[in-house]
Write an enzyme that holds these catalytic residues in place. Structure first.
Site, PDB file in Angstrom:
ATOM      1  N   GLU A   1      -4.550   7.844 -17.114  1.00 17.79           N
ATOM      2  CA  GLU A   1      -3.673   8.072 -15.958  1.00 17.79           C
ATOM      3  C   GLU A   1      -2.257   7.728 -16.374  1.00 17.79           C
ATOM      4  O   GLU A   1      -2.025   6.708 -17.031  1.00 17.79           O
ATOM      5  CB  GLU A   1      -4.063   7.153 -14.798  1.00 17.79           C
TER       6      GLU A   1
ATOM      7  N   THR B   1      -1.116   2.483  -7.251  1.00 20.58           N
ATOM      8  CA  THR B   1      -0.670   3.854  -7.003  1.00 20.58           C
ATOM      9  C   THR B   1      -0.777   4.161  -5.517  1.00 20.58           C
ATOM     10  O   THR B   1      -1.865   4.130  -4.952  1.00 20.58           O
ATOM     11  CB  THR B   1      -1.538   4.843  -7.808  1.00 20.58           C
TER      12      THR B   1
ATOM     13  N   ARG C   1       2.424  -3.221 -17.110  1.00 23.78           N
ATOM     14  CA  ARG C   1       2.003  -4.460 -16.438  1.00 23.78           C
ATOM     15  C   ARG C   1       0.555  -4.837 -16.732  1.00 23.78           C
ATOM     16  O   ARG C   1       0.170  -5.974 -16.596  1.00 23.78           O
ATOM     17  CB  ARG C   1       2.222  -4.361 -14.929  1.00 23.78           C
ATOM     18  N   HIS C   2      -0.256  -3.859 -17.101  1.00 22.45           N
ATOM     19  CA  HIS C   2      -1.625  -4.218 -17.492  1.00 22.45           C
ATOM     20  C   HIS C   2      -2.022  -3.565 -18.821  1.00 22.45           C
ATOM     21  O   HIS C   2      -1.975  -4.199 -19.856  1.00 22.45           O
ATOM     22  CB  HIS C   2      -2.649  -3.996 -16.358  1.00 22.45           C
TER      23      HIS C   2
ATOM     24  N   ASN D   1     -12.420   2.299 -14.033  1.00 24.48           N
ATOM     25  CA  ASN D   1     -11.024   1.987 -14.349  1.00 24.48           C
ATOM     26  C   ASN D   1     -10.941   0.512 -14.755  1.00 24.48           C
ATOM     27  O   ASN D   1     -11.251  -0.373 -13.960  1.00 24.48           O
ATOM     28  CB  ASN D   1     -10.168   2.276 -13.112  1.00 24.48           C
TER      29      ASN D   1
ATOM     30  N   ARG E   1       1.032   2.226 -17.445  1.00 27.40           N
ATOM     31  CA  ARG E   1       2.207   2.259 -16.560  1.00 27.40           C
ATOM     32  C   ARG E   1       3.475   2.081 -17.377  1.00 27.40           C
ATOM     33  O   ARG E   1       3.476   1.448 -18.431  1.00 27.40           O
ATOM     34  CB  ARG E   1       2.104   1.151 -15.502  1.00 27.40           C
TER      35      ARG E   1
ATOM     36  N   GLY F   1     -11.996   1.089  -9.848  1.00 27.54           N
ATOM     37  CA  GLY F   1     -11.562   0.003 -10.711  1.00 27.54           C
ATOM     38  C   GLY F   1     -11.642  -1.370 -10.082  1.00 27.54           C
ATOM     39  O   GLY F   1     -12.512  -2.179 -10.425  1.00 27.54           O
TER      40      GLY F   1
ATOM     41  N   HIS G   1      -4.760   3.312 -16.833  1.00 29.14           N
ATOM     42  CA  HIS G   1      -3.440   3.756 -16.395  1.00 29.14           C
ATOM     43  C   HIS G   1      -2.401   3.048 -17.257  1.00 29.14           C
ATOM     44  O   HIS G   1      -2.274   1.822 -17.190  1.00 29.14           O
ATOM     45  CB  HIS G   1      -3.255   3.393 -14.912  1.00 29.14           C
TER      46      HIS G   1
ATOM     47  N   HIS H   1      -9.476   5.661  -5.487  1.00 24.24           N
ATOM     48  CA  HIS H   1      -8.516   4.694  -4.956  1.00 24.24           C
ATOM     49  C   HIS H   1      -9.095   3.935  -3.761  1.00 24.24           C
ATOM     50  O   HIS H   1      -9.415   4.536  -2.738  1.00 24.24           O
ATOM     51  CB  HIS H   1      -7.186   5.335  -4.537  1.00 24.24           C
ATOM     52  N   GLY H   2      -9.225   2.649  -3.953  1.00 24.26           N
ATOM     53  CA  GLY H   2      -9.663   1.771  -2.862  1.00 24.26           C
ATOM     54  C   GLY H   2     -11.141   1.861  -2.534  1.00 24.26           C
ATOM     55  O   GLY H   2     -11.580   1.354  -1.506  1.00 24.26           O
TER      56      GLY H   2
ATOM     57  N   GLU I   1      -7.987  15.075  -8.487  1.00 22.61           N
ATOM     58  CA  GLU I   1      -8.551  13.810  -8.004  1.00 22.61           C
ATOM     59  C   GLU I   1      -7.950  13.564  -6.630  1.00 22.61           C
ATOM     60  O   GLU I   1      -6.733  13.397  -6.486  1.00 22.61           O
ATOM     61  CB  GLU I   1      -8.231  12.649  -8.953  1.00 22.61           C
TER      62      GLU I   1
ATOM     63  N   ASP J   1      -8.240  -1.196 -15.856  1.00 24.45           N
ATOM     64  CA  ASP J   1      -6.877  -1.759 -15.849  1.00 24.45           C
ATOM     65  C   ASP J   1      -6.846  -3.251 -15.545  1.00 24.45           C
ATOM     66  O   ASP J   1      -6.063  -4.000 -16.124  1.00 24.45           O
ATOM     67  CB  ASP J   1      -6.023  -1.096 -14.757  1.00 24.45           C
ATOM     68  N   HIS J   2      -7.690  -3.673 -14.587  1.00 27.47           N
ATOM     69  CA  HIS J   2      -7.533  -5.054 -14.113  1.00 27.47           C
ATOM     70  C   HIS J   2      -8.146  -6.094 -15.047  1.00 27.47           C
ATOM     71  O   HIS J   2      -7.911  -7.285 -14.872  1.00 27.47           O
ATOM     72  CB  HIS J   2      -8.025  -5.173 -12.669  1.00 27.47           C
TER      73      HIS J   2
ATOM     74  N   ARG K   1      -1.486 -14.205 -18.449  1.00 28.67           N
ATOM     75  CA  ARG K   1      -1.274 -15.381 -19.286  1.00 28.67           C
ATOM     76  C   ARG K   1      -0.758 -15.043 -20.684  1.00 28.67           C
ATOM     77  O   ARG K   1      -0.558 -15.938 -21.493  1.00 28.67           O
ATOM     78  CB  ARG K   1      -2.590 -16.156 -19.429  1.00 28.67           C
TER      79      ARG K   1
END
Ligand code: PXP
Length: 251
Positions: free
Chosen positions: A72, A103, A51-52, A9, A47, A214, A45, A192-193, A153, A11-12, A20
């Site tokens: 996602e 999420t 946001r990303h 993932n 969203r 991710g 993802h 997740h996590g 998932e 996204d980050h 920025r």
């Protein structure tokens, strides 16, 4: 034993860019390095609040990525239209609340089962696999099958946050969910996590065929580089290929 697939993932990477409003770091480059590191799938993802990941990221990834692309998204009219137009290999429906940090919790299928079933049919018509991000509960797993998803998932957030004394119970819960899903003919993914340490007890749940990870990979990439961070996770998942053939991209 074959190793499970790794969905990375990214996204980050986009989170850092959006912080920025710059043109860098470029998620497309991350996707390509992830593939060089052995990723079996790229996950993003889109969203509602953007946001990303941005719309252009999804469209460009569709053009560039040669392994399966997993989108996602929340179940909104806007996202449905984007998914059916862009045609990722897989769509994973996730619950989405604007105020959440990430999420939180799985999708509750009951209230929107009809809409999800319609979307599942639309996806099937376009060669898109539908995955549902759910808690490992019998009700949600059976409903996933009924609405026409091909993948579930399982949400591993509670497992990831469990103190060591409760971790075994969480693994057992995920195992029985995974076994039920598999017995119904569903492909089982988890996410997740998850990170480089807590993944080990979950690897014993052999019904899980795919992990989507991710934050931990992007974080490690700061210090070792993206390709190496992905390769390290691939190595943890084992050195053999998954039990059924690699799913080539539909484009
Ligand atoms: N799978 C799903 C369905 C998710 O929503 C997320 C978070 O975006 C992940 C996997 C990856 O979670 P993490 O970033 O904690 O590894």
């Amino acid at each position: 034993m074959h190793r499970p697939r790794l969905g990375v993932n990214i996204d980050h990477i986009a989170t850092l860019r959006q912080a920025r409003g710059t043109l860098y770091p470029e998620p497309l480059l991350g996707a390509q390095l992830a593939q060089l590191g052995g990723a079996d799938q790229i996950t993003v993802h889109l969203r509602e609040d953007r946001r990303h990941i941005q719309d252009r990221d999804v469209r460009l990834l569709r053009e560039v990525v040669t392994c399966p692309l997993n989108l996602e998204m929340g179940l909104t009219e806007e996202m449905i239209a984007i998914a059916l137009e862009v045609r990722p290999d897989t769509v994973t429906l996730v619950p989405e609340r604007r105020e959440e940090r990430t999420t939180e919790g799985g999708l509750d299928l009951q209230p929107r089962a009809d809409v999800i079933a319609d979307f599942a049919a639309a996806c099937a018509g376009r060669g898109i696999e539908l995955s549902l991000f759910i808690e490992a509960s019998e009700e949600q797993i059976r409903l996933s099958k009924q609405v026409g998803a091909s993948i579930v998932e399982l949400h591993t957030g509670e497992f990831a946050e469990a103190k060591s004394g409760h971790q075994a119970a969480e693994v057992a819960r995920l195992r029985s969910g995974a076994q039920l899903a598999k017995s119904l003919g569903l492909t089982v993914a988890a996410g997740h996590g998850l990170h480089y340490e807590n993944i080990f007890p979950l690897l014993e749940v052999v019904e899980i065929e795919e992990y989507n990870i991710g934050h931990a990979i992007v974080a490690r990439a700061l210090f070792v580089g993206f390709q190496a961070a992905v390769a390290e996770m691939v190595a943890l998942l084992g050195d053999r290929r998954p039990p059924h053939p690699w799913r080539p991209s539909t484009r």
